[in-house]
Motif scaffolding. Sequence first.
Motif, short mmCIF file in Angstrom:
data_model
loop_
_atom_site.label_atom_id
_atom_site.label_comp_id
_atom_site.label_asym_id
_atom_site.label_seq_id
_atom_site.Cartn_x
_atom_site.Cartn_y
_atom_site.Cartn_z
N ALA A 83 -41.78 -6.41 -36.82
CA ALA A 83 -40.64 -5.50 -36.68
C ALA A 83 -40.98 -4.12 -37.26
N LYS A 84 -41.63 -4.11 -38.40
CA LYS A 84 -41.98 -2.85 -39.07
C LYS A 84 -42.92 -2.01 -38.21
N LYS A 85 -43.87 -2.66 -37.55
CA LYS A 85 -44.87 -1.94 -36.76
C LYS A 85 -44.40 -1.65 -35.33
N SER A 86 -43.23 -2.16 -34.97
CA SER A 86 -42.77 -2.02 -33.58
C SER A 86 -41.45 -1.26 -33.47
N ALA A 87 -41.16 -0.42 -34.45
CA ALA A 87 -39.95 0.40 -34.45
C ALA A 87 -38.69 -0.46 -34.27
N MET A 88 -38.66 -1.60 -34.97
CA MET A 88 -37.50 -2.47 -34.93
C MET A 88 -36.92 -2.61 -36.35
N ARG A 89 -35.62 -2.77 -36.43
CA ARG A 89 -34.98 -2.95 -37.74
C ARG A 89 -34.97 -4.43 -38.09
N TRP A 90 -35.54 -4.76 -39.23
CA TRP A 90 -35.57 -6.15 -39.67
C TRP A 90 -34.19 -6.54 -40.17
N ALA A 91 -33.59 -7.55 -39.51
CA ALA A 91 -32.23 -7.97 -39.83
C ALA A 91 -32.18 -9.29 -40.59
N GLY A 92 -33.36 -9.79 -41.00
CA GLY A 92 -33.38 -10.98 -41.84
C GLY A 92 -33.68 -12.26 -41.09
N SER A 93 -33.64 -13.36 -41.83
CA SER A 93 -34.06 -14.64 -41.26
C SER A 93 -33.33 -15.80 -41.92
N LEU A 94 -33.33 -16.92 -41.20
CA LEU A 94 -32.87 -18.20 -41.70
C LEU A 94 -34.01 -19.19 -41.53
N ALA A 95 -34.24 -20.02 -42.54
CA ALA A 95 -35.35 -20.99 -42.50
C ALA A 95 -34.80 -22.39 -42.72
N LEU A 96 -35.22 -23.30 -41.85
CA LEU A 96 -34.79 -24.70 -41.96
C LEU A 96 -36.00 -25.60 -42.10
N GLY A 97 -35.99 -26.43 -43.13
CA GLY A 97 -37.02 -27.43 -43.30
C GLY A 97 -36.56 -28.76 -42.73
N GLY A 98 -37.52 -29.56 -42.24
CA GLY A 98 -37.15 -30.85 -41.66
C GLY A 98 -36.29 -30.74 -40.43
N GLY A 99 -36.53 -29.67 -39.65
CA GLY A 99 -35.67 -29.40 -38.49
C GLY A 99 -35.66 -30.52 -37.48
N SER A 100 -36.81 -31.13 -37.23
CA SER A 100 -36.88 -32.18 -36.22
C SER A 100 -36.11 -33.42 -36.62
N SER A 101 -36.03 -33.69 -37.92
CA SER A 101 -35.31 -34.88 -38.37
C SER A 101 -33.82 -34.61 -38.58
N LEU A 102 -33.49 -33.36 -38.92
CA LEU A 102 -32.10 -33.03 -39.20
C LEU A 102 -31.31 -32.71 -37.93
N VAL A 103 -31.88 -31.91 -37.04
CA VAL A 103 -31.18 -31.48 -35.83
C VAL A 103 -31.70 -32.21 -34.60
N ASP A 104 -33.00 -32.18 -34.40
CA ASP A 104 -33.66 -32.90 -33.30
C ASP A 104 -33.06 -32.59 -31.93
N GLY A 105 -32.78 -31.33 -31.70
CA GLY A 105 -32.29 -30.91 -30.39
C GLY A 105 -30.82 -31.16 -30.12
N ARG A 106 -30.12 -31.76 -31.07
CA ARG A 106 -28.69 -32.05 -30.86
C ARG A 106 -27.84 -30.82 -31.16
N PRO A 107 -26.64 -30.71 -30.58
CA PRO A 107 -25.73 -29.63 -30.96
C PRO A 107 -25.47 -29.68 -32.46
N VAL A 108 -25.53 -28.55 -33.13
CA VAL A 108 -25.42 -28.53 -34.59
C VAL A 108 -24.11 -29.14 -35.05
N GLU A 109 -23.02 -28.87 -34.33
CA GLU A 109 -21.71 -29.36 -34.77
C GLU A 109 -21.57 -30.87 -34.66
N SER A 110 -22.52 -31.54 -33.99
CA SER A 110 -22.38 -32.97 -33.75
C SER A 110 -23.20 -33.84 -34.71
N ILE A 111 -24.00 -33.23 -35.60
CA ILE A 111 -24.93 -34.05 -36.37
C ILE A 111 -24.36 -34.57 -37.68
#
Length: 230
Positions: free
Chosen positions: A126-154
Motif C-alpha cells: 500500500a505504501k509503495k502503490s499510493a494507497m492508504r493503509w486502512a488496517g487489517s484483521l487476522a484470524l488464526g485457525g481459520g480452517s477449523s473455526l470457519v471452514d467456509g461456512r457463513p460466519v453467523e452460522s458457526i
Amino acid sequence: MIKKALLVIGSTKEKSTSASLGNTLLAGLAASGISTAALHINEILARPRGLDKAVEEISASDLLILSFPVRADSPPAPLIQLLETLGKRRKNLAASDRIALAVISNSGFPEPAHNNPAIEICRLFAKKSAMRWAGSLALGGGSSLVDGRPVESIGGKSRELMKALELAAQSLAAGGNIPAEAVNLMPEITLPKWLCVTANCLVQHWRALKAGVFGRLYDRPYQEPRSLSN
C-alpha cells in the motif's frame, strides 16, 4: 468518504474461509449504504485480460479489501500476481489518488501471529502503490473455526468474530481505519503444543498416504552418500 468498495477473494477454493470473512465485511459496508462488489481470484485469472480488468475495477473503487489465506508467510501466489499488476499501474500516481486498502488474513495455525508477515507485505505494498493503509484483521485457525461456512452460522466464538467485522465495516464506511477494538475482538484458538504437533503430523501422513508417497516421507534424495572408507 467511501462510496464504493471492492472485495478480492484471494483463496483459490470456491468455498473458503476467506470468502466467508470477506463477504461478511462487505455486507456490513452495504448496510451502511456503500456500493459493493466482489471478485474471486479464480474469476480474475480465468477471463481474458483478467488482471487488467481487475485493476480497472480496483481503480474505480474507494476501498479495496483483500481477504486471503496465508501461504508460506505470504498472500497466495495468484493474489500476488494481481498486486504486482496493480502496483505497476499505480507506481507514478499522485498521493491525492489514494485508494484505501484493508486486509483480512487467515492462517491454518491457531496463533494469529502467523498472519503478521503476510499483512506486513500488504502494508508495504500500500505504501509503495499510493494507497492508504486502512488496517487489517487476522484470524488464526481459520480452517477449523470457519471452514467456509457463513460466519453467523458457526456459533461459539462467531459472536466475537461478527462483532469485529461489524466494527471494522462501520469504521471503514466512514472513511476510517479498522479500529483496535475490532482487531482485539478477533477470536483466538488456544491449543496445547503437543496437540498441534500431533495433529499436524497426522494431517501430513494422511496427505502422503493419499498421494501414494507415504513410504518416502523420510527420503533424502539430495544427501550425499556416506563414504565407507576411514
